[in-house]
Motif scaffolding. Structure first.
Motif, PDB file in Angstrom:
ATOM      1  N   GLN A  49       7.341   8.745   3.099  1.00 50.84           N
ATOM      2  CA  GLN A  49       6.488   7.853   2.306  1.00 50.84           C
ATOM      3  C   GLN A  49       7.166   7.520   0.976  1.00 50.84           C
ATOM      4  O   GLN A  49       7.239   6.361   0.579  1.00 50.84           O
ATOM      5  CB  GLN A  49       5.124   8.495   2.053  1.00 50.84           C
ATOM      6  N   HIS A  50       7.685   8.545   0.319  1.00 47.13           N
ATOM      7  CA  HIS A  50       8.374   8.318  -0.956  1.00 47.13           C
ATOM      8  C   HIS A  50       9.629   7.463  -0.764  1.00 47.13           C
ATOM      9  O   HIS A  50       9.894   6.554  -1.554  1.00 47.13           O
ATOM     10  CB  HIS A  50       8.744   9.638  -1.616  1.00 47.13           C
ATOM     11  N   GLN A  63      10.268   5.283   1.628  1.00 49.06           N
ATOM     12  CA  GLN A  63       9.909   3.908   1.949  1.00 49.06           C
ATOM     13  C   GLN A  63       9.307   3.188   0.745  1.00 49.06           C
ATOM     14  O   GLN A  63       9.559   1.994   0.535  1.00 49.06           O
ATOM     15  CB  GLN A  63       8.981   3.880   3.165  1.00 49.06           C
ATOM     16  N   ASP A  64       8.530   3.908  -0.053  1.00 49.83           N
ATOM     17  CA  ASP A  64       7.979   3.309  -1.274  1.00 49.83           C
ATOM     18  C   ASP A  64       9.098   2.924  -2.242  1.00 49.83           C
ATOM     19  O   ASP A  64       9.071   1.839  -2.837  1.00 49.83           O
ATOM     20  CB  ASP A  64       7.012   4.264  -1.968  1.00 49.83           C
ATOM     21  N   THR A 104      10.805  -0.193  -1.098  1.00 49.05           N
ATOM     22  CA  THR A 104       9.959  -1.357  -1.371  1.00 49.05           C
ATOM     23  C   THR A 104      10.044  -1.758  -2.839  1.00 49.05           C
ATOM     24  O   THR A 104      10.189  -2.938  -3.169  1.00 49.05           O
ATOM     25  CB  THR A 104       8.496  -1.064  -0.993  1.00 49.05           C
ATOM     26  N   ILE A 105       9.973  -0.775  -3.714  1.00 50.48           N
ATOM     27  CA  ILE A 105      10.042  -1.043  -5.150  1.00 50.48           C
ATOM     28  C   ILE A 105      11.390  -1.663  -5.517  1.00 50.48           C
ATOM     29  O   ILE A 105      11.464  -2.670  -6.223  1.00 50.48           O
ATOM     30  CB  ILE A 105       9.803   0.239  -5.962  1.00 50.48           C
TER      31      ILE A 105
END
Length: 82
Positions: free
Chosen positions: A66-67, A69-70, A73-74
């Motif tokens: 999750q981290h 992929q986040d 994205t950022i």
């Protein structure tokens, strides 16, 4: 700590997981790139995936993915200045 090529390969594997379900894993085949095979094995050794060749994310692995992929994205998003 620096971003080594090994860590970057592990991040590449983590981004392959579909985080919207826990019922979908991945399989890194023996014909895959050696770097991907090694990265997946390291993720298993770190307790992030359930099998040496991928499998499912563990709870810790889900958090890590999750981290990862986040962050992707950022970093790939539009740049806005103040």
């Amino acid at each position: 700590m620096t971003y080594t090529s090994e860590l970057l390969e592990e991040l590449k594997i983590l981004r392959l997981f579909n985080l919207s379900t826990t019922q979908e894993g991945i399989k890194v085949h023996s014909s895959a790139e050696p770097d991907a095979i090694a990265a997946t094995r390291r993720l298993f050794e770190k307790g992030l995936v359930t099998q040496e060749d991928g499998g499912y994310l563990t709870t810790l692995g889900h958090d890590a993915a999750q981290h990862a992929q986040d962050l992707l994205t950022i970093l790939n998003g539009p740049i806005t200045v103040g």
